[in-house]
Design an enzyme around this catalytic site. Structure first.
Site, PDB file in Angstrom:
ATOM      1  N   GLU A 183      10.267   1.327  10.166  1.00  0.00           N
ATOM      2  CA  GLU A 183      11.162   2.372   9.594  1.00  0.00           C
ATOM      3  C   GLU A 183      10.675   3.565   9.712  1.00  0.00           C
ATOM      4  O   GLU A 183       9.521   4.045   9.221  1.00  0.00           O
ATOM      5  CB  GLU A 183      11.815   2.315   8.250  1.00  0.00           C
ATOM      6  CG  GLU A 183      12.288   0.708   7.820  1.00  0.00           C
ATOM      7  CD  GLU A 183      13.711   0.626   8.357  1.00  0.00           C
ATOM      8  OE1 GLU A 183      14.325   1.562   8.808  1.00  0.00           O
ATOM      9  OE2 GLU A 183      14.150  -0.612   8.286  1.00  0.00           O
TER      10      GLU A 183
ATOM     11  N   LYS B  73       0.826  -1.371   0.143  1.00  0.00           N
ATOM     12  CA  LYS B  73       0.031  -0.094   0.083  1.00  0.00           C
ATOM     13  C   LYS B  73       0.941   1.305   0.019  1.00  0.00           C
ATOM     14  O   LYS B  73       1.487   1.478   1.000  1.00  0.00           O
ATOM     15  CB  LYS B  73      -0.933   0.093   1.371  1.00  0.00           C
ATOM     16  CG  LYS B  73      -2.033   0.986   1.236  1.00  0.00           C
ATOM     17  CD  LYS B  73      -2.725   1.501   2.388  1.00  0.00           C
ATOM     18  CE  LYS B  73      -1.698   2.769   2.892  1.00  0.00           C
ATOM     19  NZ  LYS B  73      -1.813   4.037   2.247  1.00  0.00           N
TER      20      LYS B  73
ATOM     21  N   CYS C 191      13.753  11.132   6.042  1.00  0.00           N
ATOM     22  CA  CYS C 191      13.871  10.750   7.276  1.00  0.00           C
ATOM     23  C   CYS C 191      15.220  10.610   7.823  1.00  0.00           C
ATOM     24  O   CYS C 191      15.075  11.027   9.136  1.00  0.00           O
ATOM     25  CB  CYS C 191      13.246   9.039   7.618  1.00  0.00           C
ATOM     26  SG  CYS C 191      14.335   8.124   6.242  1.00  0.00           S
TER      27      CYS C 191
ATOM     28  N   GLU D 187       9.775  16.000  15.165  1.00  0.00           N
ATOM     29  CA  GLU D 187      10.303  15.946  13.789  1.00  0.00           C
ATOM     30  C   GLU D 187       9.416  17.149  12.766  1.00  0.00           C
ATOM     31  O   GLU D 187       8.258  17.092  12.842  1.00  0.00           O
ATOM     32  CB  GLU D 187       9.863  14.575  13.118  1.00  0.00           C
ATOM     33  CG  GLU D 187      10.439  14.352  12.072  1.00  0.00           C
ATOM     34  CD  GLU D 187      10.135  12.861  11.185  1.00  0.00           C
ATOM     35  OE1 GLU D 187       9.000  12.402  11.188  1.00  0.00           O
ATOM     36  OE2 GLU D 187      11.003  12.214  10.543  1.00  0.00           O
TER      37      GLU D 187
HETATM   38  P1  NAD Z   1       2.515   8.141   7.803  1.00  0.00           P
HETATM   39  O1  NAD Z   1       2.503   7.238   9.151  1.00  0.00           O
HETATM   40  O2  NAD Z   1       1.222   9.072   8.121  1.00  0.00           O
HETATM   41  O3  NAD Z   1       2.045   7.116   6.634  1.00  0.00           O
HETATM   42  C1  NAD Z   1       2.724   6.398   6.191  1.00  0.00           C
HETATM   43  C2  NAD Z   1       1.883   5.257   5.489  1.00  0.00           C
HETATM   44  O4  NAD Z   1       1.128   4.557   6.439  1.00  0.00           O
HETATM   45  C3  NAD Z   1       1.004   5.670   4.276  1.00  0.00           C
HETATM   46  O5  NAD Z   1       0.923   4.765   3.330  1.00  0.00           O
HETATM   47  C4  NAD Z   1      -0.509   5.645   5.208  1.00  0.00           C
HETATM   48  O6  NAD Z   1      -1.528   5.688   4.396  1.00  0.00           O
HETATM   49  C5  NAD Z   1      -0.342   4.546   6.007  1.00  0.00           C
HETATM   50  N1  NAD Z   1      -1.184   4.706   7.104  1.00  0.00           N
HETATM   51  C6  NAD Z   1      -1.642   5.606   7.847  1.00  0.00           C
HETATM   52  N2  NAD Z   1      -2.439   5.211   8.810  1.00  0.00           N
HETATM   53  C7  NAD Z   1      -2.372   3.857   8.968  1.00  0.00           C
HETATM   54  C8  NAD Z   1      -2.869   3.060   9.644  1.00  0.00           C
HETATM   55  N3  NAD Z   1      -3.792   3.091  10.882  1.00  0.00           N
HETATM   56  N4  NAD Z   1      -2.360   1.693   9.564  1.00  0.00           N
HETATM   57  C9  NAD Z   1      -1.579   1.377   8.592  1.00  0.00           C
HETATM   58  N5  NAD Z   1      -1.237   2.336   7.610  1.00  0.00           N
HETATM   59  C10 NAD Z   1      -1.572   3.346   7.963  1.00  0.00           C
HETATM   60  O7  NAD Z   1       3.686   8.665   7.521  1.00  0.00           O
HETATM   61  P2  NAD Z   1       4.041  10.053   6.336  1.00  0.00           P
HETATM   62  O8  NAD Z   1       3.403  11.516   6.614  1.00  0.00           O
HETATM   63  O9  NAD Z   1       3.403   9.116   5.028  1.00  0.00           O
HETATM   64  O10 NAD Z   1       5.477   9.722   6.159  1.00  0.00           O
HETATM   65  C11 NAD Z   1       6.347  10.599   6.831  1.00  0.00           C
HETATM   66  C12 NAD Z   1       7.029   9.753   7.906  1.00  0.00           C
HETATM   67  O11 NAD Z   1       7.616   8.618   7.545  1.00  0.00           O
HETATM   68  C13 NAD Z   1       8.048  10.576   8.671  1.00  0.00           C
HETATM   69  O12 NAD Z   1       8.098  10.449  10.193  1.00  0.00           O
HETATM   70  C14 NAD Z   1       9.349   9.990   8.413  1.00  0.00           C
HETATM   71  O13 NAD Z   1      10.399  10.271   9.168  1.00  0.00           O
HETATM   72  C15 NAD Z   1       9.057   8.514   8.078  1.00  0.00           C
HETATM   73  N6  NAD Z   1       9.960   7.969   7.085  1.00  0.00           N
HETATM   74  C16 NAD Z   1      10.715   6.929   7.755  1.00  0.00           C
HETATM   75  C17 NAD Z   1      11.569   6.325   6.897  1.00  0.00           C
HETATM   76  C18 NAD Z   1      12.852   5.354   7.422  1.00  0.00           C
HETATM   77  O14 NAD Z   1      13.200   4.554   6.656  1.00  0.00           O
HETATM   78  N7  NAD Z   1      12.847   5.398   8.743  1.00  0.00           N
HETATM   79  C19 NAD Z   1      11.788   6.532   5.660  1.00  0.00           C
HETATM   80  C20 NAD Z   1      10.692   7.271   4.868  1.00  0.00           C
HETATM   81  C21 NAD Z   1       9.898   8.086   5.899  1.00  0.00           C
END
Ligand code: NAD
Length: 544
Positions: free
Chosen positions: A281, A208, A315, A413
């Protein structure tokens, strides 16, 4: 370099006479991402007839980008059914045949990169160079696991229960179908780099992606199918995170999640309730340390990349600059000059230094963090403002001084182009400030003495540390694990851990000649005495 961002941008507008957000101006998002391309890619989404549809917007212009069907929880179930059927035949292939698909994908990706660079830019608003970093990372992962999967996965001979008499092998079996949930910020890299080792290990994947960046993931799937992956082995579902995300976790044999710490906790709890494993992650509040003996020019150049790549929506990007007091003024003069000279832009061509943010939500967080900090007494050393004149979601690269612990920008963050500066007097103090966050993803240390840099690295509570580089040195070392400590996550991608997490260990022991139990007329007592002697003999001979 002395231009301010505004000066540089204004000059490029005057000379080109075109939309400043599109230097070069020849190719637009609309001409690169046509309705026909969107319709073709959307056919890769598992969604039923009459599915609800959502239209995404291009961050660079705010114009409609892609009209996409949304998968329902029932569609997610169907995706798992198809993936499970396909996985059996896929897992039955020799690992080298599966790995060969990754190697072909590597070549296709490099040859066809312009197609996906357009999509990444259109969906995220980042510059072409930052989009290219995704191609680089995805190609590196493909090549690494293409070459090394067979050796990571091969059966390994282990010491048996009884020397000579017990032959023991540790094998690796695929988990089955991996549920993979990915964010919008690195849509190619984060849809591909975890999926590739999962495929190499014989799994199928139900992925997804974020709806905002689904086209990039769909393109990557098409390319991998062209490279030889059976189409049903990679299912893509698209939809609202809180609805479709839990459905993905509900049916997964293992979950690979990348996203925020808040969502990661929910995913972890749901996976734990089902007793399936998960790698997570998550976010970070990463620090860069400039030690007193650092090469200040190199450190300033590296810090700009560290803070503002993908407009800070990375990230592992740096949001805290820790500078030794003795060099702080000199370093900050160089760093802020370089920051002010960054050229903001968003054309579908190389050239701009920093692009747009991805969404209103990101712009709102960035603006709020900066405004609150300034109101509470922080000073703006560079940037500080949104730039609606360039596009609806642009924000200047921003450097804040005088940030204190009560301010959100100090501890939360931001995930945007904002960095705050802190001064330290001793190495101990620098390590303490760097570690004073629940996160533990990435850090960066600058010093002329590499050995000293590595000694400081060993004291930092982060999964990766870059000495004299921003983030690409550690992230690009795909043979070595990458991931977070503390609130930054669980598990690792890359290296052996990055593929073995998608497998179950299985021990197969074959007993020869003698059973492990009383036999040949031995009663229990003599059997126990014999084994006691045996254990002592094994110790004496240095076994186990
Ligand atoms: P997010 O957690 O809002 O969303 C991530 C994914 O999870 C999306 O596909 C979203 O639709 C899905 N999602 C949302 N609610 C959910 C639920 N209840 N159950 C399952 N899936 C759900 O994060 P974002 O804003 O899209 O991404 C940014 C974040 O990701 C930042 O905190 C960043 O640091 C982190 N990030 C971490 C890494 C890493 O490798 N550590 C890499 C990239 C981004």
């Amino acid at each position: 370099m002395t231009d301010t961002t505004a000066d540089a941008q204004a000059r490029s507008t005057d000379e080109a006479g075109r939309n400043p957000a599109a230097p070069g101006g020849a190719r637009t998002v609309a001409s690169a991402v046509t309705p026909a391309l969107v319709a073709r890619l959307a056919r890769g989404i598992t969604a039923g007839e009459g599915a609800e549809r959502v239209t995404t917007a291009a961050p660079l212009t705010g114009e409609p980008l892609a009209d996409l069907p949304q998968s329902s929880p029932a569609d997610v179930e169907e995706a798992y059914r198809r993936a499970r059927r396909a996985q059996r035949d896929w897992a039955a292939l020799p690992v080298r045949r599966r790995a060969a698909v990754l190697l072909r994908f590597h070549d296709l990706l490099l040859a066809r990169q312009d197609e996906v660079l357009d999509l990444i830019q259109a969906e995220t608003g980042k510059t072409r160079l930052h989009a290219f970093e995704e191609v680089l990372a995805a190609a590196s992962a493909a090549r690494h696991y293409g070459r090394k999967a067979a050796s990571y996965l091969r059966d390994r001979r282990r010491g048996g229960a009884l020397p000579v008499l017990t032959h023991t092998l540790e094998g690796r079996r695929p988990k089955g179908v991996i549920g993979q949930i990915s964010p919008w910020n690195y849509p190619l890299e984060l849809s591909v780099s975890d999926a590739l080792p999962a495929f190499a290990a014989g799994n199928a994947v139900v992925n997804k992606p974020d709806t905002q960046t689904a086209l990039t993931a769909l393109w990557a799937r098409e390319l991998l199918v062209e490279a030889g992956l059976p189409a049903d082995v990679w299912q893509i579902v698209v939809g609202d995170g809180p609805v479709v995300g839990p459905a993905v976790v509900e049916h997964a044999d293992y979950v690979s999640f990348t996203g925020s710490t808040r969502t990661g906790r929910q995913v972890a709890q749901q996976a734990a309730g089902r007793l399936v494993g998960a790698s997570l992650e998550l976010g970070g509040k990463n620090a860069l340390l400039v030690l007193a003996d650092a090469d200040l020019d190199r450190a300033a150049e590296g810090a700009v990349r560290a803070c503002f790549s993908s407009a800070g929506q990375l990230c592992i990007s740096i949001e805290r600059l820790l500078v030794h007091r003795s060099v702080a003024d000199e370093f900050l003069a160089r760093f802020t000059a370089r920051t002010k000279a960054l050229r903001l832009g968003g054309g579908l061509a190389y050239g701009a230094d920093m692009g747009s943010l991805v969404s209103e939500r990101q712009l709102e967080t960035v603006t709020r963090h900066v405004e609150e900090a300034v109101k509470a007494g922080a000073t703006v050393l560079a940037g500080g403002r949104p730039r609606p004149d360039l596009g609806p979601l642009f924000h200047e690269p921003t450097v804040l001084d005088g940030v204190t612990p009560g301010m959100a920008v100090c501890t939360e963050e931001t995930f945007g182009p904002v960095v705050s500066v802190y001064r330290f007097d001793t190495e101990d103090e620098a390590v303490e400030i760097a570690n004073s966050t629940p996160y533990g993803l990435n850090s960066s240390v600058w010093t002329k003495d590499a050995r000293r840099g590595r000694a400081v690295a060993a004291r930092l509570h982060t999964g990766t540390v870059n000495v004299n580089e921003a983030y690409a040195a550690a992230y690009g070392s795909v043979a070595s694990p990458m991931g977070g400590m503390g609130d930054s996550g669980l598990g690792r991608r890359h290296g052996a851990e990055g593929i073995l997490r998608f497998t179950e260990a299985q021990t197969v022991s074959t007993q020869r000649l003698l059973p492990i139990g009383p036999s040949h007329g031995l009663d229990d007592e003599r059997f126990a005495a014999l084994l006691t002697t045996g254990l002592r003999a094994m110790k004496a001979l240095g076994f186990r």
